[in-house]
Write a protein that holds these residues in place. Structure first.
Motif, PDB file in Angstrom:
ATOM      1  N   HIS A 214       0.826  -1.213   0.000  1.00 36.13           N
ATOM      2  CA  HIS A 214       0.000   0.000   0.000  1.00 36.13           C
ATOM      3  C   HIS A 214       0.862   1.266   0.000  1.00 36.13           C
ATOM      4  N   LEU A 215       2.012   1.225   0.663  1.00 34.60           N
ATOM      5  CA  LEU A 215       2.910   2.383   0.644  1.00 34.60           C
ATOM      6  C   LEU A 215       3.408   2.676  -0.766  1.00 34.60           C
ATOM      7  N   ARG A 216       3.728   1.620  -1.516  1.00 31.30           N
ATOM      8  CA  ARG A 216       4.168   1.816  -2.903  1.00 31.30           C
ATOM      9  C   ARG A 216       3.054   2.434  -3.741  1.00 31.30           C
ATOM     10  N   ASN A 217       1.825   1.953  -3.540  1.00 29.25           N
ATOM     11  CA  ASN A 217       0.699   2.492  -4.311  1.00 29.25           C
ATOM     12  C   ASN A 217       0.449   3.966  -3.978  1.00 29.25           C
ATOM     13  N   ILE A 218       0.497   4.291  -2.689  1.00 28.49           N
ATOM     14  CA  ILE A 218       0.289   5.687  -2.301  1.00 28.49           C
ATOM     15  C   ILE A 218       1.446   6.549  -2.808  1.00 28.49           C
ATOM     16  N   GLY A 219       2.667   6.002  -2.740  1.00 32.04           N
ATOM     17  CA  GLY A 219       3.835   6.739  -3.215  1.00 32.04           C
ATOM     18  C   GLY A 219       3.766   7.073  -4.694  1.00 32.04           C
ATOM     19  N   SER A 220       3.137   6.190  -5.464  1.00 35.01           N
ATOM     20  CA  SER A 220       3.059   6.423  -6.912  1.00 35.01           C
ATOM     21  C   SER A 220       2.143   7.587  -7.278  1.00 35.01           C
ATOM     22  N   ILE A 221       1.234   7.976  -6.363  1.00 38.69           N
ATOM     23  CA  ILE A 221       0.312   9.086  -6.650  1.00 38.69           C
ATOM     24  C   ILE A 221       0.531  10.264  -5.703  1.00 38.69           C
ATOM     25  N   ARG A 222       1.606  10.187  -4.889  1.00 32.85           N
ATOM     26  CA  ARG A 222       1.803  11.218  -3.864  1.00 32.85           C
ATOM     27  C   ARG A 222       1.927  12.611  -4.459  1.00 32.85           C
ATOM     28  N   HIS A 223       2.529  12.752  -5.658  1.00 31.81           N
ATOM     29  CA  HIS A 223       2.730  14.065  -6.267  1.00 31.81           C
ATOM     30  C   HIS A 223       1.410  14.692  -6.704  1.00 31.81           C
ATOM     31  N   PHE A 224       0.352  13.901  -6.791  1.00 31.34           N
ATOM     32  CA  PHE A 224      -0.909  14.412  -7.318  1.00 31.34           C
ATOM     33  C   PHE A 224      -1.945  14.692  -6.223  1.00 31.34           C
ATOM     34  N   ILE A 225      -1.620  14.414  -4.972  1.00 26.06           N
ATOM     35  CA  ILE A 225      -2.597  14.585  -3.892  1.00 26.06           C
ATOM     36  C   ILE A 225      -2.025  15.490  -2.811  1.00 26.06           C
ATOM     37  N   THR A 226      -2.904  16.055  -1.999  1.00 32.61           N
ATOM     38  CA  THR A 226      -2.479  16.948  -0.920  1.00 32.61           C
ATOM     39  C   THR A 226      -1.964  16.138   0.273  1.00 32.61           C
ATOM     40  N   SER A 227      -1.350  16.835   1.204  1.00 35.77           N
ATOM     41  CA  SER A 227      -0.845  16.174   2.420  1.00 35.77           C
ATOM     42  C   SER A 227      -1.987  15.598   3.247  1.00 35.77           C
ATOM     43  N   ASP A 228      -3.105  16.320   3.307  1.00 36.03           N
ATOM     44  CA  ASP A 228      -4.263  15.829   4.062  1.00 36.03           C
ATOM     45  C   ASP A 228      -4.813  14.551   3.438  1.00 36.03           C
ATOM     46  N   ALA A 229      -4.878  14.508   2.110  1.00 38.75           N
ATOM     47  CA  ALA A 229      -5.363  13.313   1.423  1.00 38.75           C
ATOM     48  C   ALA A 229      -4.412  12.141   1.645  1.00 38.75           C
ATOM     49  N   ALA A 230      -3.101  12.416   1.598  1.00 38.29           N
ATOM     50  CA  ALA A 230      -2.113  11.363   1.839  1.00 38.29           C
ATOM     51  C   ALA A 230      -2.219  10.832   3.258  1.00 38.29           C
ATOM     52  N   ALA A 231      -2.420  11.749   4.226  1.00 40.05           N
ATOM     53  CA  ALA A 231      -2.562  11.335   5.630  1.00 40.05           C
ATOM     54  C   ALA A 231      -3.800  10.461   5.805  1.00 40.05           C
ATOM     55  N   THR A 232      -4.882  10.814   5.118  1.00 45.35           N
ATOM     56  CA  THR A 232      -6.110  10.017   5.206  1.00 45.35           C
ATOM     57  C   THR A 232      -5.899   8.618   4.638  1.00 45.35           C
TER      58      THR A 232
END
Length: 377
Positions: A202-220
């Motif tokens: 799941h960390l890899r999946n979130i990392g692949s889209i991290r540049h496109f989402i806000t910090s709040d969305a990433a934290a969620t």
């Protein structure tokens, strides 16, 4: 010896008329309330859709809706007499909706092993008969067996299988019990390895889209997909080795860096503090102490309440009113130090008296988190 029973489509085979009869005869539910249960269960239909085509609807004469609040409750009420059967056979058991497990203890001597096997085999056969009479199906082929003991004693075991009618159940090296992977030594190594593998995915999946989402969305996303897994049943991890803790802490650190977009060489403590995340050890302690608080104040299940004993000093000392728990005195070199009864008392006794006397669970949780932050961060 732990036996995990597997039921086939348990929620789908409950008979409506039997449910209503038991609600009335065993629980005293009648009148308007019974009619409400009846309207909830009866009159449901089912259809099958393939592509864009629907089949004819069919009335459902049995079954309770899965995923509902009432489903597991009705199932537990329906199977109450099964619990009574196991109590009469002097066997420990736990039911969680349709997840049923039976356990018994035996000594390393061969006679004790054989006696335990015969007792379990007879019991499971009787359970299967009960389920057949109550329109439930026990799947013997998928029922699992786990022998739990220190390695030196496990090698001396002569138990090769359990025979349930025509099926043979061989001991497993590990089993999945309500989402927790338990092994023969209760080392939790398999559970932690699986947990790390899932979280890395799941960390890899979130990392692949991290540049496109806000910090709040990433934290969620991290709270939903990573922290929820690290926190699930983490009280059973109390007392694990430092190496195992480091593996889990590495996952949390990676998640924190992903949310905050900090570099690997940056110190992690300020990052965790800014996110208001407790470390792995403190998260485990937090969960353990919340369960202890409920056990002390009699809001936890009875089987947990029985594991905590208030310390009563012989003389009336100043420490008499500090809400201390009695530390067990059994062997602490193997499994003893990791039991709930020991870990709960050990961590509870270190808390300030004012914290232990919080008036509600909500206030205790809030004060405890603040206390752990001040102590460790």
């Amino acid at each position: 010896m732990l036996v995990l029973l597997d039921l086939s489509a348990a929620f789908d085979t409950l008979d409506h008329s039997r449910i209503l009869n038991r609600l009335e005869s065993e629980y005293g539910i009648n009148g308007l309330v019974l009619n409400w249960f009846s309207s909830y269960l009866i009159g449901r239909t089912q259809a099958v859709m393939v592509n864009s085509s629907f089949s004819n609807t069919v009335d459902l004469a049995c079954g309770v809706p899965q995923g509902s609040v009432l489903g597991p409750i009705i199932f537990c009420m329906y199977t109450k007499s099964l619990s009574i059967l196991l109590i009469k056979k002097d066997l420990n058991h736990h039911f969680y909706a349709d997840d049923s497990q039976i356990m018994d203890f035996f000594l390393p001597e061969q006679n004790s092993q054989l006696s335990c096997c015969e007792k379990i085999e007879t019991c499971v056969t009787d359970v299967k008969s009960w389920m057949t009479n109550n329109m439930l199906k026990l799947n013997s082929d998928k029922t699992e067996l786990l022998l739990i003991a220190p390695t030196r004693r496990l090698h001396k075991s002569d138990i090769t299988h359990l025979k349930i009618e025509q099926s043979y159940i061989n001991p497993s090296k590990y089993v999945k019990n309500l989402g927790v992977i338990m092994d023969t030594n209760l080392s939790m190594e398999n559970h932690i390895s699986f947990l790390c593998k899932t979280c890395h995915y799941h960390l890899r999946n979130i990392g692949s889209i991290r540049h496109f989402i806000t910090s709040d969305a990433a934290a969620t996303l991290v709270r939903c997909l990573i922290l929820s897994r690290l926190d699930y049943c983490n009280s059973v991890l109390s007392g694990i080795t430092n190496e195992q803790t480091k593996r889990l802490q590495h996952i949390q650190n990676s998640a924190a860096r992903l949310v905050s977009r900090t570099k690997v060489r940056d110190h992690i403590s300020p990052v965790l503090s800014s996110l208001h995340w407790l470390r792995i050890n403190e998260r485990i302690e937090f969960k353990l102490l919340c369960l202890t608080y409920q056990a002390v104040y009699k809001t936890a299940p009875v089987y947990l309440q029985e594991l905590v004993v208030e310390h009563l000093p012989v003389k009336n000392l100043r420490s008499s009113n500090t809400c201390q728990l009695q530390l067990p005195t059994y062997n602490l070199k193997s499994f003893g130090a990791r039991t709930f009864s020991y870990q709960a008392a050990f961590h509870w006794n270190k808390l300030p008296t004012s914290l232990k006397q919080c008036p509600s669970l909500a206030s205790f949780k809030s004060s405890l988190k603040t206390h752990l932050f001040r102590r460790y961060m």
